[in-house]
Design an enzyme around this catalytic site. Structure first.
Site: not given
Length: 336
Positions: A236, A332, A166
């Site tokens: 997310s 995130e 990520r």
């Protein structure tokens, strides 16, 4: 120097972020070509700048006192191909799932597990988006961008992008506007099990096709995840934590059933959603903010205009997980 695009002032950003929180940009413009982008950068060399794609992975907590640039390049072109592989360049503003759909329909394999992820092609390498055992880095061969400070065109090779979980170069060095991404995909496909939920969804299908894999991913996502158009969210909210060996053992002493996977280099990955659930925060709500009842990793906006309300709840969740399990949750979502 003539500039065809319109420079807007005092623009409300609520329609441009999937959390649907209010914030204003002092200056805002859309650019349709790299040349238009270069002209904007030349005309506004000293303005603070922010590049905005679809706004699906960001949270505004305050007004932006500067220039927001939204690339709207939407071309798709084949650069080269042979019997096994094809290279395709897609403009930064191409809707990500439209591009995945195009590739699957054409028989190009490599992105099908990333179906239905909201966002644009240009945002995909920034976050190194991933799902169901796949990451976009595995399909990217190059990223074309422009330097914000100079207007110079730059091509980043796969190695230059410094992809990790990520993460990428572009998440840390904000001096670039991605204008297009070049993908290198396979022209043949054999399904390989990468993620147990996906394999369960495909149970009974002996040799899944690209289209069957895509549709299975879409079914899973639609069951688990809220539609941002009806319940604003940014997907997310937290990364899955990476643990040292010691941290892994400490977690398993508190939660023996915690999912833990080897992540290479002596590190281990665990599930942020699992930890949030075990901390009692799955489906919990504070005022107009909460976690989605169907998936603890999704933070949703039930009606607030304030990004700060979402931040306050984020901190509450982080503190609960840290206090109970000594694991730090890292967002995130990009926060401004």
């Amino acid at each position: 120097m003539m500039m065809k695009m319109e420079m807007l002032q005092d623009v409300q950003l609520k329609p441009y972020n999937s959390f649907r929180v209010s914030a204003r940009a002092r200056l805002f413009c859309r650019v349709d070509t790299p040349q238009e982008l270069k002209e904007v950068l030349a005309l506004y060399p000293h303005e603070k700048k922010l590049v905005l794609g679809g706004g699906y992975n960001m949270l505004f907590t305050t007004d932006f006192d500067g220039l927001i640039i939204q690339p709207v390049m939407k071309q798709i072109q084949v650069l080269s191909e042979d019997n096994d592989r094809i290279e395709i360049e897609a403009g930064a503003a191409v809707v990500w799932d439209d591009f995945v759909d195009y590739c699957v329909r054409e028989g190009y394999a490599g992105l099908e597990n990333l179906s239905l992820i909201p966002g644009t092609v240009g945002a995909s390498p920034v976050q190194n988006i991933g799902a169901y055992g796949a990451e976009v880095k595995d399909g990217i061969s190059a990223v074309r961008a422009m330097e914000l400070s100079t207007g110079k065109a730059v091509v980043f090779s796969h190695a230059d992008c410094r992809f990790s979980y990520r993460d990428s170069l572009f998440k840390h060095e904000r001096n670039y506007v991605i204008t297009s991404v070049v993908f290198r995909l396979h022209k043949t496909f054999v399904y390989q099990e990468k993620y147990i939920d996906l394999s369960r969804e495909l149970k009974g299908v002996p040799h899944p096709t690209l289209q069957q894999v895509r549709q299975a991913v879409i079914r899973i996502r639609e069951r688990k995840l809220p539609d941002y158009a009806t319940l604003p969210n940014a997907g997310s909210f937290f990364k899955n934590p990476l643990l040292t060996g010691g941290e892994k053992e400490a977690l398993l002493s508190k939660l023996p059933d915690a999912p833990v996977y080897a992540a290479g280099e002596g590190r281990f990955k665990t599930s942020a959603a699992y930890l949030i659930d075990k901390a009692g925060y799955k489906g919990k709500r504070r005022g107009m903010v909460g976690t989605y009842p169907g998936h603890a990793l999704i933070m949703v906006n039930y009606g607030t205009d304030k990004g700060s309300d979402i931040i306050d709840f984020m901190k509450e969740v982080q503190e609960a997980v840290s206090d109970r399990f000594c694991v730090a949750l890292e967002p995130e979502v990009r926060i401004y």
